[in-house]
Motif scaffolding. Structure first.
Motif, short mmCIF file in Angstrom:
data_model
loop_
_atom_site.label_atom_id
_atom_site.label_comp_id
_atom_site.label_asym_id
_atom_site.label_seq_id
_atom_site.Cartn_x
_atom_site.Cartn_y
_atom_site.Cartn_z
N ALA A 305 -15.74 0.20 -24.08
CA ALA A 305 -14.72 1.25 -24.05
C ALA A 305 -15.36 2.63 -23.97
N LEU A 306 -16.44 2.84 -24.72
CA LEU A 306 -17.13 4.13 -24.67
C LEU A 306 -17.74 4.38 -23.29
N GLN A 307 -18.38 3.36 -22.74
CA GLN A 307 -19.07 3.51 -21.45
C GLN A 307 -18.09 3.76 -20.31
N ALA A 314 -22.30 9.71 -21.99
CA ALA A 314 -22.12 10.77 -22.98
C ALA A 314 -21.46 10.29 -24.26
N LEU A 315 -20.44 9.45 -24.17
CA LEU A 315 -19.73 9.02 -25.36
C LEU A 315 -20.53 8.02 -26.18
N ALA A 458 -27.18 12.47 -21.20
CA ALA A 458 -26.29 11.81 -20.25
C ALA A 458 -25.78 12.92 -19.33
N TRP A 459 -25.69 12.63 -18.06
CA TRP A 459 -25.25 13.68 -17.14
C TRP A 459 -24.32 13.11 -16.08
N THR A 469 -24.97 16.19 -21.59
CA THR A 469 -24.82 15.99 -23.03
C THR A 469 -26.16 15.53 -23.60
N VAL A 470 -26.57 16.13 -24.69
CA VAL A 470 -27.89 15.90 -25.27
C VAL A 470 -27.78 14.95 -26.46
#
Length: 479
Positions: A305-307, A314-315, A458-459, A469-470
């Motif tokens: 779900a996050l991916q 990012a999540l 993540a970009w 996002t770092v």
């Protein structure tokens, strides 16, 4: 006769004073409103001072003492595609692949091939669909492990009647599309007889032979898996360009090459247009998915779900609830006061950066200080500085890269329509897609790819910007 001017009655003077007092009160109210519009209701965040530049050299280069860490981070950093491109989703793909595990165990029994890796290879190659073809021509990769017809015939000793396989494939496609009458099952059986790549048992056994031959040549399991997609000859060439041909851990080969380090090997790895250089990380990621499918499906569903809820990893790096999302300007102001947010540095150009003049322009609409929207979490700022330094080093000192947005709060994003959702945690920023040269653009892409492979960022790509996002543990790599 002179006439002496009469003094106005005392009553008129009182009225005038009252009018002047009322005007003064109105002026104070107006000034107060204006000050609030300019952000006077909240203390302005501290001004950014000059920041130290990144240390010389490549902070993201390979270290042999941390090989296992490099492998684990690359496996996580390159997993997103496994979730968003698996037909029916990762759960459905895992279920299809798991059905072949008994067969996988049989064909790997008595060999040195890890059944978990062969199973993961099936996940990556076909998503557990034994009849799939890469395109419409069975000369291309086909079957559970996507073997090319030429490879099967010349290298693996498979008796493939390609002409008949092509005729039967056309008939199968016509029946499946409703353009021709007939039953699929007999046609599929005939094609399996003509082309053993469509027989799961035969193709899996052939794949084991390929991996065994590759491991004999390279002496390493990781290189054998990587060669399955890259090709044995191509991998030999990359190793030759890297160190004259001596096999090394794939993590070393991948992370110890860059545009300014072992350039020829890097160019060859980066030049494969089909993500060949990332193949091992994808297989290892699929093995983790299959492990979760067997041991913790709830965790796999949550991860899936996050991916699939974002355009990048990012999540997963910053799951909802893992850190506070700033709700409004007062929350940002408090974060600056306790130093969980820090202002962007004043010496941007020295650091290889420039700031979009429009950054934080929506603050006037909310009546808050604009400087609130010119900061980041400390770890995100350090990563931004390290990223810019690496881009500058690889591009030969080209012009700075432009930061379009930094931290925001949810109210600001909602009211102004600027920024992006991840900005509200302070770990994200946007870089404008404006480059002074192809060299700078390529350098920026190389740095993005490396940081993603290390699971430090993540970009994703927007029409005008790169959203980054770092990871919260990125500070370990940027000190």
């Amino acid at each position: 006769m002179s006439v002496r001017a009469r003094r106005p009655p005392r009553r008129a003077t009182i009225h005038q004073r009252r009018a002047r007092l009322a005007g003064l009160i109105l002026l104070v109210v107006i000034v107060t409103i204006v000050l609030c519009d300019l952000g006077g209701s909240l203390p302005a965040p501290p001004r950014g001072g000059a920041a130290l530049g990144a240390a010389a050299g490549d902070p993201f280069g390979y270290r042999a003492s941390r090989e296992s860490d490099f492998v684990a981070r690359a496996t996580a950093g390159e997993a997103h595609v496994l979730f968003v491109q698996s037909p029916g989703g990762a759960m459905a793909t895992a279920a299809r692949v798991a059905a072949y595990r008994p067969l996988i165990d049989r064909v790997t029994a008595g060999t040195n091939i890890d059944p978990n890796l062969l199973e993961a290879l099936v996940f990556v190659e076909s998503a557990g669909r034994p009849q799939v073809i890469a395109g419409s021509d069975p000369a291309n990769a086909a079957g559970l492990t996507q073997i090319l017809a030429a490879t099967g015939q010349s290298l693996l000793g498979m008796n493939i009647d390609l002409a008949r396989s092509r005729r039967l494939t056309r008939q199968i496609d016509a029946v499946a599309a409703g353009a021709r009458r007939g039953l699929l099952a007999p046609l599929l059986a005939q094609r399996t007889a003509a082309d053993p790549r469509f027989n799961p048992s035969t193709e899996l056994a052939a794949t084991v032979r390929y991996l065994q031959d590759s491991e004999r040549q390279f002496g390493r399991e990781d290189l054998a898996i990587e060669s399955y997609h890259m090709g044995i000859g191509n991998l030999h060439q990359v190793l030759s360009d890297y160190n004259g041909g001596t096999p090394v851990p794939y993590a070393q080969l991948y992370f110890d090459t860059a545009p300014d380090l072992h350039r020829q090997a890097y160019n060859l790895l980066a030049g494969f247009g089909d993500d060949s250089s990332l193949y091992l990380w994808r297989v290892l990621g699929a093995a983790q998915i299959m492990r979760l499918y067997r041991t913790d499906r709830t965790a796999l569903r949550h991860l899936s779900a996050l991916q699939t809820s974002a355009a990048s990893n990012a999540l997963v790096l910053e799951p909802p609830g893992s850190s506070p999302r700033f709700a409004d300007a007062p929350a940002l102001s408090a974060a600056y006061q306790d130093h969980s947010l820090v202002p962007l540095p004043s010496n941007a150009t020295q650091l290889g950066l420039i700031y979009d003049p429009a950054m934080g322009a929506g603050a006037a609409k909310l009546g808050v200080p604009r400087g609130l929207y010119r900061g980041l979490r400390p770890v995100a700022l350090r990563m931004l500085i390290a990223l810019a330094a690496r881009v500058r080093a690889l591009s030969g000192g080209a012009a700075p890269i432009e930061v379009r947005t930094a931290v925001a709060d949810r109210q600001y994003i909602h009211e102004t329509g600027t920024g992006f959702a991840s900005s509200a945690d302070g770990y994200s920023f946007q870089i404008a897609r404006r480059y002074v040269s192809t060299t700078q653009a390529n350098a920026f892409q190389a740095v993005l790819d490396r940081l993603q492979a290390l699971n430090l960022i993540a970009w994703s790509r927007d029409p005008s910007s790169i959203d980054i996002t770092v990871a919260r543990d990125a500070g370990l790599w940027t000190r």
